[in-house]
Design an enzyme around this catalytic site. Structure first.
Site, mmCIF file in Angstrom:
data_model
loop_
_atom_site.group_PDB
_atom_site.id
_atom_site.type_symbol
_atom_site.label_atom_id
_atom_site.label_comp_id
_atom_site.label_asym_id
_atom_site.label_seq_id
_atom_site.Cartn_x
_atom_site.Cartn_y
_atom_site.Cartn_z
ATOM 1 N N CYS A 87 -1.795 12.041 -6.010
ATOM 2 C CA CYS A 87 -1.927 12.704 -4.709
ATOM 3 C C CYS A 87 -1.966 14.204 -4.938
ATOM 4 C CB CYS A 87 -0.715 12.402 -3.832
ATOM 5 S SG CYS A 87 -0.481 10.671 -3.500
ATOM 6 N N LYS A 116 2.920 5.587 -11.378
ATOM 7 C CA LYS A 116 1.535 5.103 -11.479
ATOM 8 C C LYS A 116 0.636 6.244 -11.944
ATOM 9 C CE LYS A 116 -2.058 2.479 -9.225
ATOM 10 N NZ LYS A 116 -2.370 1.611 -8.101
ATOM 11 N N THR A 136 -7.450 4.548 -9.718
ATOM 12 C CA THR A 136 -8.917 4.633 -9.765
ATOM 13 C C THR A 136 -9.358 5.907 -10.491
ATOM 14 O OG1 THR A 136 -8.781 5.679 -7.602
ATOM 15 C CG2 THR A 136 -9.278 3.331 -7.639
ATOM 16 N N GLY A 195 -12.692 -1.698 -9.977
ATOM 17 C CA GLY A 195 -13.509 -2.871 -10.274
ATOM 18 C C GLY A 195 -13.840 -3.019 -11.745
ATOM 19 N N LYS A 205 0.851 -1.193 0.000
ATOM 20 C CA LYS A 205 0.000 0.000 0.000
ATOM 21 C C LYS A 205 0.883 1.238 0.000
ATOM 22 C CE LYS A 205 -3.709 2.550 1.969
ATOM 23 N NZ LYS A 205 -4.327 2.887 0.710
ATOM 24 N N LEU A 233 -5.245 7.257 2.105
ATOM 25 C CA LEU A 233 -3.864 6.786 2.346
ATOM 26 C C LEU A 233 -3.549 6.572 3.830
ATOM 27 C CD1 LEU A 233 -1.838 8.705 -0.395
ATOM 28 C CD2 LEU A 233 -2.624 6.346 -0.407
HETATM 29 C C1 LIG Z 1 -9.426 0.169 -1.164
HETATM 30 C C2 LIG Z 1 -8.425 0.599 -2.181
HETATM 31 C C3 LIG Z 1 -7.244 1.212 -1.770
HETATM 32 C C4 LIG Z 1 -6.292 1.622 -2.719
HETATM 33 N N1 LIG Z 1 -5.135 2.191 -2.301
HETATM 34 C C5 LIG Z 1 -4.169 2.528 -3.210
HETATM 35 C C6 LIG Z 1 -2.909 3.026 -2.792
HETATM 36 O O1 LIG Z 1 -2.613 3.136 -1.599
HETATM 37 N N2 LIG Z 1 -2.020 3.356 -3.756
HETATM 38 C C7 LIG Z 1 -2.263 3.209 -5.098
HETATM 39 O O2 LIG Z 1 -1.402 3.521 -5.917
HETATM 40 N N3 LIG Z 1 -3.453 2.701 -5.520
HETATM 41 C C8 LIG Z 1 -4.395 2.366 -4.606
HETATM 42 N N4 LIG Z 1 -5.577 1.826 -5.037
HETATM 43 C C9 LIG Z 1 -5.801 1.655 -6.491
HETATM 44 C C10 LIG Z 1 -5.477 0.217 -6.942
HETATM 45 O O3 LIG Z 1 -4.111 -0.112 -6.732
HETATM 46 C C11 LIG Z 1 -5.809 0.052 -8.443
HETATM 47 O O4 LIG Z 1 -4.998 0.930 -9.193
HETATM 48 C C12 LIG Z 1 -7.268 0.344 -8.752
HETATM 49 O O5 LIG Z 1 -8.106 -0.088 -7.700
HETATM 50 C C13 LIG Z 1 -7.727 -0.299 -10.055
HETATM 51 O O6 LIG Z 1 -7.623 -1.698 -9.985
HETATM 52 P P1 LIG Z 1 -8.859 -2.688 -9.613
HETATM 53 O O7 LIG Z 1 -10.015 -2.260 -10.450
HETATM 54 O O8 LIG Z 1 -8.349 -4.058 -9.936
HETATM 55 O O9 LIG Z 1 -9.111 -2.508 -8.131
HETATM 56 C C14 LIG Z 1 -6.541 1.412 -4.103
HETATM 57 C C15 LIG Z 1 -7.735 0.791 -4.498
HETATM 58 C C16 LIG Z 1 -8.657 0.379 -3.580
HETATM 59 C C17 LIG Z 1 -9.913 -0.297 -4.049
#
Ligand SMILES: Cc1cc2nc3c(=O)[nH]c(=O)nc-3n(C[C@H](O)[C@H](O)[C@H](O)COP(=O)(O)O)c2cc1C
Length: 315
Positions: free
Chosen positions: A131, A168, A196, A220, A46, A74
């Site tokens: 961020c 990223k 996201t 998702g 994370k 975060l």
């Molecule tokens: C609950 C949650 C917490 C997340 N925390 C971070 C994070 O700390 N750092 C980051 O770069 N992306 C974070 N993301 C984004 C995910 O790493 C990923 O880029 C995004 O959810 C898309 O992928 P998915 O559709 O498979 O979840 C987070 C996503 C979720 C759902």
């Protein structure tokens, strides 16, 4: 048919292309009860900041059709805990660790990178630039080529040369290729896509936003087509830059789709990691593709032509 799943993050070789997505499983410890963390390509931790953070008020999650909104803010223990506790644990389990870092200023990212530069067991660094820049009215670094480049340059200058740095990217931009170009020019060894998408839900009973933080990141299955599009566009522009793909991956077939668009490795919800490795292997084998690396960017016309010219081509 035996499939060679070995994959690369820049010059680093991984046993397979399946990684966890940052933020979806802390620093990996909670996964050990479900599967052997050394068996997946890498654990992406994370995003960690310099100081411990308690995150945003609740509610922080909202279900939406085919996706989820989150506004965690975060939350985390800070870099000291990662270095003293989490990284040694991942190393002791034989896992490869991709450390994700986040900051509010360029100097904070630089300081995080400096702290990581002496740590052992860092396979790669993923820089979460989604961020707000506290020195520029909260403008998100990932939405501005200059700000994104400043962060990547500062991090790349401090991380050991043999540890790849991945930027990223956020899909919430008009031209993701321009942001990718700025990051690559600033020294990024690779790119991660996608974070996201900014979304929001309103409770029609209370007539108020569902999330305490009002807006949140959408993840998702709903965002998979956006991920495929972003990876496709960036791979067209920079076919030699490795991409960690993520966004709506739930099955091996989804992972294959992101790879065909140009992702070298694929991150997702960690609960399904070992299943997705198996499914991807089956999907590749059923298409006569005996090396995962051959699927990377294969949907692009230029790659198809190159593969067709090979003796014994499956196309
Ligand atoms: C609950 C949650 C917490 C997340 N925390 C971070 C994070 O700390 N750092 C980051 O770069 N992306 C974070 N993301 C984004 C995910 O790493 C990923 O880029 C995004 O959810 C898309 O992928 P998915 O559709 O498979 O979840 C987070 C996503 C979720 C759902």
């Amino acid at each position: 048919m035996a499939v060679d799943l070995k994959s690369r993050l820049g010059h680093v070789e991984l046993p397979n292309p399946i990684l966890t997505a940052s933020g979806c499983a802390g620093a990996g410890r909670e996964l050990a009860q479900f599967f052997d963390v050394a068996k997946i390509g890498a654990v992406v931790t994370k995003s960690v900041m310099l100081a411990p953070r308690s995150g945003r008020p609740t509610p922080r999650m909202a279900e939406t059709p085919s996706g989820m909104l989150n506004s965690i803010g975060l939350q985390g223990p800070g870099i000291d805990a990662l270095l003293q506790r989490d990284l040694p644990w991942l190393l002791s389990r034989g896992a490869r660790a991709v450390v994700s870092i986040a900051g509010g200023t360029v100097d904070e990212y630089a300081e995080l990178a400096a702290r990581l530069s002496d740590a052992s067991g860092v396979t790669a660094v993923e820089v979460n630039i989604s961020c707000p820049n506290v020195e520029d009215r909260g403008q998100v670094f990932a939405c501005d080529p200059g700000a994104a480049a400043a962060v990547i340059e500062a991090v790349r200058a401090r991380i050991r040369y043999d540890v790849p740095v991945f930027a990223k990217l956020s899909p919430d931009v008009t031209d993701i290729v321009a942001i990718a170009a700025a990051c690559v020019a600033a020294g990024a060894d690779g790119l991660s896509m996608i974070n996201t998408l900014l979304g929001m839900a309103i409770d029609t009973t209370t007539l108020r936003p569902v999330l305490a933080g009002v807006t949140g990141g959408l993840s998702g299955p709903a965002i998979k087509p956006v991920a495929v599009r972003c990876i496709w566009q960036v791979h067209e522009a920079f076919p030699d830059v490795p991409v960690i793909g993520m966004g709506g991956v739930r099955t091996g077939l989804d992972a294959l789709e992101l790879m065909l668009a140009g992702a070298s490795t694929v991150s997702h919800d960690p609960s399904a990691c070992p299943r997705i490795v198996r499914e991807l292997e089956e999907e590749l084998a059923s298409r006569g593709i005996d090396r995962a690396a051959d699927a990377v960017g294969l949907a692009h016309e230029s790659r198809q032509a190159a593969i067709r010219r090979r003796p014994g081509s499956v196309l």
